[in-house]
Design an enzyme around this catalytic site. Structure first.
Site, mmCIF file in Angstrom:
data_model
loop_
_atom_site.group_PDB
_atom_site.id
_atom_site.type_symbol
_atom_site.label_atom_id
_atom_site.label_comp_id
_atom_site.label_asym_id
_atom_site.label_seq_id
_atom_site.Cartn_x
_atom_site.Cartn_y
_atom_site.Cartn_z
ATOM 1 N N CYS A 3 0.855 -1.186 0.000
ATOM 2 C CA CYS A 3 0.000 0.000 0.000
ATOM 3 C C CYS A 3 0.894 1.240 0.000
ATOM 4 C CB CYS A 3 -0.880 -0.044 1.253
ATOM 5 S SG CYS A 3 -1.789 1.473 1.623
ATOM 6 N N HIS A 4 0.344 2.381 -0.367
ATOM 7 C CA HIS A 4 1.119 3.617 -0.369
ATOM 8 C C HIS A 4 1.626 3.978 1.025
ATOM 9 C CE1 HIS A 4 1.486 5.625 -4.259
ATOM 10 N NE2 HIS A 4 0.376 5.017 -4.599
ATOM 11 N N THR A 5 0.921 3.524 2.063
ATOM 12 C CA THR A 5 1.397 3.781 3.418
ATOM 13 C C THR A 5 2.701 3.040 3.680
ATOM 14 O OG1 THR A 5 -0.879 4.061 4.159
ATOM 15 C CG2 THR A 5 0.766 3.697 5.862
ATOM 16 N N HIS A 20 1.014 -4.263 5.778
ATOM 17 C CA HIS A 20 -0.198 -4.331 6.601
ATOM 18 C C HIS A 20 -1.407 -4.862 5.846
ATOM 19 C CE1 HIS A 20 -0.423 -0.406 4.619
ATOM 20 N NE2 HIS A 20 -1.728 -0.388 4.857
ATOM 21 N N GLU A 21 -1.233 -5.237 4.586
ATOM 22 C CA GLU A 21 -2.314 -5.900 3.837
ATOM 23 C C GLU A 21 -1.913 -7.346 3.622
ATOM 24 O OE1 GLU A 21 -4.556 -2.577 1.062
ATOM 25 O OE2 GLU A 21 -3.328 -4.096 0.138
ATOM 26 N N CYS A 42 -10.467 -4.095 20.453
ATOM 27 C CA CYS A 42 -10.376 -4.942 21.645
ATOM 28 C C CYS A 42 -11.742 -5.431 22.086
ATOM 29 C CB CYS A 42 -9.680 -4.192 22.782
ATOM 30 S SG CYS A 42 -10.699 -2.912 23.590
ATOM 31 N N CYS A 48 -13.181 -1.598 25.383
ATOM 32 C CA CYS A 48 -13.011 -0.200 25.783
ATOM 33 C C CYS A 48 -14.235 0.637 25.415
ATOM 34 C CB CYS A 48 -11.753 0.387 25.158
ATOM 35 S SG CYS A 48 -11.855 0.628 23.360
ATOM 36 N N CYS A 60 -14.668 0.985 21.590
ATOM 37 C CA CYS A 60 -15.208 -0.207 20.913
ATOM 38 C C CYS A 60 -16.698 -0.393 21.204
ATOM 39 C CB CYS A 60 -14.437 -1.452 21.333
ATOM 40 S SG CYS A 60 -12.775 -1.577 20.610
ATOM 41 N N CYS A 81 -10.105 2.262 18.611
ATOM 42 C CA CYS A 81 -9.983 1.452 19.811
ATOM 43 C C CYS A 81 -8.959 2.112 20.716
ATOM 44 C CB CYS A 81 -9.542 0.026 19.453
ATOM 45 S SG CYS A 81 -9.120 -1.026 20.870
ATOM 46 N N ARG A 122 -5.851 1.167 18.151
ATOM 47 C CA ARG A 122 -6.122 2.046 17.015
ATOM 48 C C ARG A 122 -4.857 2.203 16.172
ATOM 49 N NH1 ARG A 122 -7.656 7.864 19.091
ATOM 50 N NH2 ARG A 122 -8.963 6.639 20.484
ATOM 51 N N CYS A 169 -6.856 -3.366 4.150
ATOM 52 C CA CYS A 169 -6.687 -1.914 4.102
ATOM 53 C C CYS A 169 -7.450 -1.282 2.948
ATOM 54 C CB CYS A 169 -5.206 -1.544 4.014
ATOM 55 S SG CYS A 169 -4.914 0.244 3.902
ATOM 56 N N ARG A 222 -2.619 -3.039 -6.827
ATOM 57 C CA ARG A 222 -2.104 -3.931 -5.809
ATOM 58 C C ARG A 222 -1.326 -5.047 -6.484
ATOM 59 N NH1 ARG A 222 -2.763 -0.356 -2.931
ATOM 60 N NH2 ARG A 222 -3.769 -0.294 -0.864
#
Length: 395
Positions: A62-64, A85-86, A115, A118, A121, A129, A133, A195, A390
């Site tokens: 991803c671009h992130t 993260h994907e 979670c 909290c 959530c 979260c 988060r 994502c 992707r």
């Protein structure tokens, strides 16, 4: 791979000899901003309490990931690090106290965890979260402030990224950042739900709640922007305007559902004026997916006064502030940010996965390239060159 599971047909019997042991496996390690990722053997510790260890089968870029690898934000320059993260994969083992996941479960990791306990959530007004988060600056596990990765030689720590770190054959996550999905769901496509697709489509369905007959403009036709297009198409939007300076994005956009395309370099007036002329005053909704403040202003002004809404999805590394005067909000236009498409990951993503399985949401168009994991640097270059949405990496 030592002490690992080399089963390549993606079937798991749930009985792991590796449970409770350190696993040696391959990972793509980032040692510095802009430096080629090094695919090497690392050590992955067993999960501790309320953690799980995953066998990653597919991951994408991803671009992130790209911006973190390039070190765009100085505060994110934590190295060595395992990005990504994907992904999708299978549970290898679970730590003490984990009851909702078990070895062999088909799962996707999520960077914005849940979670379930909290105040955040339990609220229906946010998908954030308190504990899990999204936090691009976090580089260690929540449990003890340490990493679960280390170098094979010397045992030096390798840091985590976005609660996930999926550029590894095995990874350890907090259980709140792992979502169990239907075992019949194609894991290859489910990677997109970690994502890009969830973020873009969720912004349409959850954040803006676009209805049939609406008009929208999408600024930036990367994977997230095109997921916005797909979400708007599925909701029955009558006009979907794609805006991008890359002319090649027009073809991909039309394949997914844009009705009109604007290249800012080809028009002789501000884009927002072009859109207002096309739509009789402006669109109902605009989505900023470029991470550019000048683009954000155009997106904001492209909506109709009185009721227009702009949803911010792009990542903005610049220290510049919003290019808006407070009085401009008095014209009835609104602006809002959206994290992970306002999906509560563990609660809502399983049902979304089933919608994708049923064909209500089309995923095939988003996977433009596939490569073996050891060619991850080539996959990064495809994204840099604007050639891929992707690129799926097979581990």
């Amino acid at each position: 791979m030592e002490n690992g599971n080399s089963n390549n047909n993606h079937t798991i019997n749930g009985n792991y000899e590796t449970a409770g042991k350190v696993i040696t496996c391959k990972a793509a390690v980032a040692y510095g901003p802009g430096q080629p990722l090094v695919v090497e053997e690392i050590l992955v510790d067993p999960p501790k309490a309320m953690e799980v260890r995953l066998r990653i089968l597919f991951t994408s870029i991803c671009h992130t990931d790209l911006s973190a690898w390039q070190g765009e934000n100085e505060a994110q320059r934590v190295f060595p690090r395992i990005l990504g993260h994907e992904a999708s994969g299978l549970i290898e083992s679970v730590g003490e106290g984990v009851t909702d996941l078990k070895p062999g479960d088909h799962v996707v990791p999520i960077f914005n965890g849940e979670c379930g306990k909290c105040a955040y959530c339990k609220s229906d007004k946010t998908n954030l979260c308190e504990r899990f988060r999204v936090n691009p600056f976090k580089s260690v596990m929540t449990n003890d402030g340490k990493t679960r990765f280390s170098t094979k030689e010397g045992g030096k720590p390798i840091y985590h990224f976005l609660n996930t770190s999926t550029f590894s054959e095995y990874t350890v996550l907090d259980s709140g950042c792992v979502v169990k999905i239907d075992s019949q769901a194609p894991l290859k496509k489910m990677t997109l739900l970690s994502c890009g697709v969830s973020t873009g489509l969720g912004a349409v369905w959850n954040t803006a709640d676009v209805q049939a007959g609406a008009t929208i403009a999408v600024f930036g036709l990367g994977a997230v922007g095109l997921a916005v297009v797909e979400g708007a198409r599925a909701r029955g939007a009558t006009k979907i305007i794609g805006v991008d300076i890359n002319p090649e994005k027009r073809t991909k956009g039309e394949a997914i559902g844009i009705t009109d395309f604007i290249n800012p370099n080809d028009v002789d007036k501000p884009v927002h004026l072009v859109i207002r002329e096309m739509t009789g005053g402006g669109v109902h909704y605009s989505f900023e997916c470029a991470g550019n403040l000048d683009v954000l202003r155009e997106a904001f002004l492209s909506t109709h006064d009185g009721w227009g809404m702009t949803v911010v999805l792009g990542i903005h590394p610049s220290p510049r502030l919003l290019p808006l005067h407070p009085m401009e909000l008095f014209d009835g236009r609104r602006i809002v940010g959206s994290v992970f498409g306002d999906f509560k990951g563990k609660t809502q993503l399983p049902a979304f996965a089933k919608q994708c399985m049923s064909g209500e949401v089309k995923l095939d168009e988003f996977i433009t390239h596939e490569l073996p994991f050891n060619k991850i640097n080539e996959a990064f270059q495809l994204l840099i060159d604007g050639k891929s949405l992707r690129c799926l990496l097979h581990l």
